[in-house]
Design a protein around this motif. Structure first.
Motif: not given
Length: 403
Positions: A254, A260, A368
């Motif tokens: 990530l 991210t 997200l």
């Protein structure tokens, strides 16, 4: 060494049950006598190196179980109950056998003359070094109950964050799995139904449709190899999980993805500052605090940077000066920690930073989720639409040729 189960009476006449690891029964009697406990019965169970089949099948306490145990123990201590009596009460209150066994083992360690922190050291998978060190410092300062409350609050916060992260990734993950499942189903069962219709017309259909049919053929011809690769990946994930590296693997992945990367930075900053606050406020020195923070950092790059910070702090530099040389935390965070350090209130300053970044991380996870869900849904829809259009265009091309 052998494990012995015992029943005994304490000074108030209560019946205690537990286990003790010792070389001989005489050593067990000596340990019980030193603890002021009168033995009633004792029997050998199993060697310390092996476990019975019941023990292998019995689940171990999870993170939430340990948090609940910490809260209950802190409440009993706050009510004026001694540590020994608190463990006995928790043993009587608890109904889950695996947790009862753990509490009895902790009580046995205390009965053998050990401190609570030393008893916790015997269970490193359940009680991480951060937990043990805070208990150790709290026992030395006589502040065990406040320390246990701080540990419980931090564990609850971490569990809420973990659940928030899991829920944020669950829906996009489900959509991704659904897309892969649809693709496999179409390649294995749907497209082969039309292969007979395009026989002899492969050079006449569009390249997109031809690609779909060839992809289906390749997939079916190598299904065993693909299945083996998938199985190997699953086994590798299980091995990684067994050795406790799954979290590090996901965070490393990530941290490299553009959408991210910022959330991982927020998470690292939050973990560093919140842990630093709790340790400093409970009397742990700065050098030990940094070493414990390094132990809970999952990313190798982060661990290396903390090592550099520890070396500079031990060399006489301030924490803010050492952090300024690394890219571990954002520059404004280092500035806020410097102000708190100069004011002699580093723990409170770290707590304010942690609260700020906890809010930012929660908002980032919400964004997200809001983006990934619709994006994956559109991707699944486009994939299915492309497959259908490719097949239909192939059939229409053949129909035009026949007409």
């Amino acid at each position: 060494m052998t494990i012995f189960e015992y029943k005994a009476l304490n000074a108030s006449g209560k019946v205690l049950e537990g286990t003790i690891e010792a070389a001989t029964p005489a050593d067990v009697l000596s340990q019980l006598d030193n603890a002021g406990i009168t033995p009633l019965s004792m029997r050998e169970t199993s060697a310390s190196g092996g476990r019975s089949w019941r023990e292998w099948l019995a689940p171990e306490p999870g993170a939430e179980d340990i948090t609940g145990f910490t809260v209950d123990l802190a409440m009993l201590l706050k009510g004026g109950v001694t540590l020994n009596e608190a463990l006995v009460i928790l043993t009587q209150m608890e109904t889950r056998r695996w947790l009862v066994r753990l509490i009895r083992q902790l009580h046995t360690g205390l009965a053998g003359g050990n401190s609570l922190s030393k008893a916790l050291l015997q269970h490193p998978k359940l009680f991480p070094p951060l937990y043990v060190k805070m208990v150790e410092v709290a026992e030395a300062s006589g502040r065990l109950e406040p320390a246990l409350n701080s540990i419980a609050q931090e564990r609850r916060r971490s569990e809420r964050l973990r659940k928030r992260l899991i829920s944020a990734m669950a829906y996009p993950g489900f959509l991704a799995v659904a897309a892969v499942g649809v693709l496999i189903f179409v390649l294995l069962y749907i497209i082969p139904q039309f292969e007979g219709a395009i026989a002899g017309f492969r050079d006449k259909i569009s390249p997109s449709a031809l690609f779909v049919f060839r992809l289906s053929e390749t997939f079916r011809a190598n299904i065993d190899v693909i299945g083996g690769i998938v199985l190997g990946l699953l086994v590798a994930l299980l091995i990684i999980k067994q050795f406790g590296k799954k979290r590090a693997l996901w965070l490393s992945l990530l941290s490299r993805l553009p959408f991210t990367r910022q959330a991982v930075t927020y998470h690292i900053t939050l973990t560093f500052c919140r842990t630093l606050q709790i340790l400093l406020e409970n009397g742990v020195d700065i050098s030990t605090s940094l070493r414990l923070i390094r132990g809970i950092s999952p990313l190798p790059d982060t661990m290396h940077k903390i090592d550099n910070v520890i070396a500079e702090v031990r060399g006489g530099k301030r924490l803010s000066q050492a952090l300024a040389r690394e890219t571990l935390l954002p520059a404004h965070v280092v500035q806020m920690l410097r102000i708190g350090e100069e004011a002699g209130d580093l723990g409170a300053s770290a707590g304010r930073v942690a609260g700020f970044y906890e809010t930012k991380l929660d908002s980032q996870l919400g964004r997200l989720t809001a983006i990934l869900g619709p994006a994956l849904m559109m991707g699944v829809s486009l994939l299915i639409g492309w497959l259908i259009l490719s097949i239909m265009s192939a059939l229409m091309s053949i129909n035009d040729l026949l007409v």
